[in-house]
Design a protein around this motif. Structure first.
Motif, PDB file in Angstrom:
ATOM      1  N   GLY A   1      30.643 -70.902 -16.673  1.00  0.00           N
ATOM      2  CA  GLY A   1      32.021 -71.059 -16.536  1.00  0.00           C
ATOM      3  C   GLY A   1      32.617 -69.775 -17.301  1.00  0.00           C
ATOM      4  O   GLY A   1      33.758 -69.396 -17.123  1.00  0.00           O
ATOM      5  N   THR A   2      31.732 -69.291 -18.181  1.00  0.00           N
ATOM      6  CA  THR A   2      32.218 -68.027 -19.034  1.00  0.00           C
ATOM      7  C   THR A   2      32.642 -66.806 -18.104  1.00  0.00           C
ATOM      8  O   THR A   2      31.867 -66.510 -17.150  1.00  0.00           O
ATOM      9  N   ILE A   3      33.636 -66.188 -17.999  1.00  0.00           N
ATOM     10  CA  ILE A   3      34.218 -65.156 -17.470  1.00  0.00           C
ATOM     11  C   ILE A   3      33.975 -63.957 -18.095  1.00  0.00           C
ATOM     12  O   ILE A   3      34.225 -63.756 -19.164  1.00  0.00           O
ATOM     13  N   SER A   4      33.248 -62.908 -17.501  1.00  0.00           N
ATOM     14  CA  SER A   4      33.072 -61.569 -18.158  1.00  0.00           C
ATOM     15  C   SER A   4      33.741 -60.543 -17.077  1.00  0.00           C
ATOM     16  O   SER A   4      33.261 -60.426 -15.982  1.00  0.00           O
ATOM     17  N   LEU A   5      34.082 -59.364 -17.986  1.00  0.00           N
ATOM     18  CA  LEU A   5      34.373 -58.126 -16.998  1.00  0.00           C
ATOM     19  C   LEU A   5      33.614 -57.122 -17.641  1.00  0.00           C
ATOM     20  O   LEU A   5      33.480 -56.861 -18.689  1.00  0.00           O
ATOM     21  N   ILE A   6      33.123 -56.407 -16.709  1.00  0.00           N
ATOM     22  CA  ILE A   6      31.987 -55.269 -16.840  1.00  0.00           C
ATOM     23  C   ILE A   6      32.284 -54.086 -16.350  1.00  0.00           C
ATOM     24  O   ILE A   6      32.970 -53.985 -15.045  1.00  0.00           O
ATOM     25  N   ARG A   7      32.347 -53.115 -16.946  1.00  0.00           N
ATOM     26  CA  ARG A   7      32.653 -51.839 -16.223  1.00  0.00           C
ATOM     27  C   ARG A   7      31.376 -51.066 -15.899  1.00  0.00           C
ATOM     28  O   ARG A   7      30.874 -50.279 -16.986  1.00  0.00           O
ATOM     29  N   PRO A   8      30.425 -51.488 -15.089  1.00  0.00           N
ATOM     30  CA  PRO A   8      29.352 -50.782 -14.628  1.00  0.00           C
ATOM     31  C   PRO A   8      29.250 -49.376 -14.326  1.00  0.00           C
ATOM     32  O   PRO A   8      30.072 -48.716 -13.402  1.00  0.00           O
ATOM     33  N   LYS A   9      28.366 -48.443 -15.106  1.00  0.00           N
ATOM     34  CA  LYS A   9      28.390 -47.075 -14.720  1.00  0.00           C
ATOM     35  C   LYS A   9      27.134 -46.693 -13.927  1.00  0.00           C
ATOM     36  O   LYS A   9      27.005 -45.764 -13.399  1.00  0.00           O
ATOM     37  N   PHE A  10      26.245 -47.874 -14.275  1.00  0.00           N
ATOM     38  CA  PHE A  10      24.858 -47.356 -13.260  1.00  0.00           C
ATOM     39  C   PHE A  10      24.609 -48.824 -12.743  1.00  0.00           C
ATOM     40  O   PHE A  10      25.070 -49.994 -13.087  1.00  0.00           O
ATOM     41  N   ALA A  11      23.684 -48.775 -11.606  1.00  0.00           N
ATOM     42  CA  ALA A  11      23.369 -49.998 -10.877  1.00  0.00           C
ATOM     43  C   ALA A  11      22.489 -50.786 -11.873  1.00  0.00           C
ATOM     44  O   ALA A  11      22.708 -51.984 -11.862  1.00  0.00           O
ATOM     45  N   ALA A  12      21.951 -50.555 -12.921  1.00  0.00           N
ATOM     46  CA  ALA A  12      21.104 -51.125 -13.873  1.00  0.00           C
ATOM     47  C   ALA A  12      22.067 -52.033 -14.788  1.00  0.00           C
ATOM     48  O   ALA A  12      21.759 -52.887 -15.462  1.00  0.00           O
ATOM     49  N   ASP A  13      23.314 -51.545 -14.973  1.00  0.00           N
ATOM     50  CA  ASP A  13      24.343 -52.371 -15.490  1.00  0.00           C
ATOM     51  C   ASP A  13      24.847 -53.668 -14.779  1.00  0.00           C
ATOM     52  O   ASP A  13      25.699 -54.352 -15.474  1.00  0.00           O
ATOM     53  N   PHE A  14      24.430 -53.779 -13.506  1.00  0.00           N
ATOM     54  CA  PHE A  14      24.813 -55.148 -12.808  1.00  0.00           C
ATOM     55  C   PHE A  14      23.907 -56.041 -13.660  1.00  0.00           C
ATOM     56  O   PHE A  14      22.701 -55.895 -13.598  1.00  0.00           O
ATOM     57  N   PRO A  15      24.421 -57.308 -13.615  1.00  0.00           N
ATOM     58  CA  PRO A  15      23.595 -58.344 -14.156  1.00  0.00           C
ATOM     59  C   PRO A  15      22.526 -58.773 -12.884  1.00  0.00           C
ATOM     60  O   PRO A  15      23.051 -58.645 -11.582  1.00  0.00           O
ATOM     61  N   THR A  16      21.488 -59.233 -13.349  1.00  0.00           N
ATOM     62  CA  THR A  16      20.498 -59.781 -12.240  1.00  0.00           C
ATOM     63  C   THR A  16      21.474 -60.781 -11.513  1.00  0.00           C
ATOM     64  O   THR A  16      21.719 -61.943 -12.050  1.00  0.00           O
ATOM     65  N   ALA A  17      21.121 -60.743 -10.223  1.00  0.00           N
ATOM     66  CA  ALA A  17      21.743 -61.780  -9.364  1.00  0.00           C
ATOM     67  C   ALA A  17      20.760 -62.913  -9.323  1.00  0.00           C
ATOM     68  O   ALA A  17      19.608 -62.947  -9.932  1.00  0.00           O
ATOM     69  N   LEU A  18      21.210 -64.149  -8.645  1.00  0.00           N
ATOM     70  CA  LEU A  18      20.525 -65.140  -8.584  1.00  0.00           C
ATOM     71  C   LEU A  18      19.636 -65.519  -7.493  1.00  0.00           C
ATOM     72  O   LEU A  18      18.980 -66.488  -7.464  1.00  0.00           O
ATOM     73  N   SER A  19      19.922 -64.812  -6.465  1.00  0.00           N
ATOM     74  CA  SER A  19      18.994 -65.254  -5.107  1.00  0.00           C
ATOM     75  C   SER A  19      18.649 -63.778  -4.272  1.00  0.00           C
ATOM     76  O   SER A  19      18.709 -62.889  -4.799  1.00  0.00           O
ATOM     77  N   VAL A  20      18.283 -64.149  -3.217  1.00  0.00           N
ATOM     78  CA  VAL A  20      17.991 -62.883  -2.355  1.00  0.00           C
ATOM     79  C   VAL A  20      18.874 -61.847  -2.036  1.00  0.00           C
ATOM     80  O   VAL A  20      18.493 -60.695  -1.971  1.00  0.00           O
ATOM     81  N   HIS A  21      20.182 -62.160  -2.308  1.00  0.00           N
ATOM     82  CA  HIS A  21      21.205 -61.139  -2.071  1.00  0.00           C
ATOM     83  C   HIS A  21      20.775 -59.782  -3.471  1.00  0.00           C
ATOM     84  O   HIS A  21      21.467 -58.904  -3.338  1.00  0.00           O
ATOM     85  N   ASP A  22      20.311 -60.152  -4.648  1.00  0.00           N
ATOM     86  CA  ASP A  22      19.955 -59.348  -5.447  1.00  0.00           C
ATOM     87  C   ASP A  22      19.401 -58.186  -4.889  1.00  0.00           C
ATOM     88  O   ASP A  22      19.626 -56.923  -5.208  1.00  0.00           O
ATOM     89  N   VAL A  23      18.161 -58.212  -4.080  1.00  0.00           N
ATOM     90  CA  VAL A  23      17.407 -56.881  -3.586  1.00  0.00           C
ATOM     91  C   VAL A  23      18.755 -56.004  -2.919  1.00  0.00           C
ATOM     92  O   VAL A  23      18.710 -54.804  -2.991  1.00  0.00           O
TER      93      VAL A  23
END
Length: 182
Positions: free
Chosen positions: A95-117
Motif C-alpha cells: 500500500g506504500t505509494i511512491s512517485l518516481i521521476r524515471p530518467k532511464f528505462a532502468a529507473d522503472f521498478p521491476t514489474a510483477l508479471s509478463v507485462h515486464d518484458v
C-alpha cells in the motif's frame, strides 16, 4: 457478519481513435498498467477504472494500458506529459505509494508479471525517441500477485484513493506550471 467487497467489471475507458483525433501535445495522460486478472498486479488498471467515475481536469485523459507494451508507444508520441501507475514489489509495506521521476528505462521498478518484458522494451523505445515526454511514475507497493483473481488486497485497494488524490495534485501543479510558462 462478513465484509462484502464490490468487484468492479472493467469498462472501456476510450478507443484509440479518441486519443489521436486531435492534438494531445498540451494534454496529460494518466496511464494505468498491469494485469487485471492477477490481483494486486492490476492495481494500476483498477485505479484507472475508479478515475473513470470522477470528474477530471480539462486536458487530462486516462487510459487502461493493461499489459500494453509497444501498443502504448503512440501515447508517448502524442502526449507531452505521461503519468504512469503500476504495482511494484519493492520491499516497502503493501500500500506504500511512491512517485518516481524515471530518467532511464532502468529507473522503472521491476514489474510483477509478463507485462515486464513488453513494458521495459517499450520504455527503452520511448527513450530513443527524438522528443521524450515528461514521465512521472506512481507505484503502489504490493506483497505479491494472486493469479486468476480481480480482487485487490485491502492494502492495494486502500492505496487507490490516496494515489488518485496525489495524481490530481500533481496534475494541478503541472497545469499551473504550464500556464505560467506559456
Amino acid at each position: 457478519m462478513g465484509i462484502s467487497r464490490i468487484v468492479r467489471t472493467p469498462t472501456a475507458v476510450s478507443s484509440d481513435a479518441f486519443f489521436f483525433e486531435k492534438d494531445k501535445s498540451q494534454s496529460i495522460l494518466v496511464l494505468g498498467v498491469g494485469n487485471y486478472l492477477m490481483g494486486d498486479e492490476g492495481v494500476g488498471v483498477h485505479l484507472i477504472q475508479q478515475m473513470a467515475d470522477k470528474p477530471l481536469p480539462e486536458g487530462v485523459d486516462i487510459l487502461d494500458g493493461g499489459t500494453g507494451g509497444f501498443l502504448l508507444l503512440n501515447c508517448f508520441e502524442a502526449y507531452k506529459t505521461v503519468i504512469f501507475v503500476d504495482a511494484t514489489m519493492d520491499g516497502q509495506p503493501a500500500g506504500t505509494i511512491s512517485l518516481i521521476r524515471p530518467k532511464f528505462a532502468a529507473d522503472f521498478p521491476t514489474a510483477l508479471s509478463v507485462h515486464d518484458v513488453g513494458l521495459k522494451d517499450m520504455i527503452e523505445a520511448v527513450y530513443l525517441m527524438d522528443v521524450k515526454p515528461d514521465i512521472h511514475l506512481f507505484t503502489i507497493s504490493v506483497d505479491g500477485v494472486t493469479p486468476m483473481t480481480v480482487e485487490l488486497s485491502p492494502e492495494a485497494e486502500a492505496a487507490i484513493p490516496e494515489t488518485i488524490k496525489q495524481i490530481l495534485t500533481l496534475i494541478a501543479g503541472l497545469q499551473g506550471a504550464f500556464t505560467t510558462t506559456s
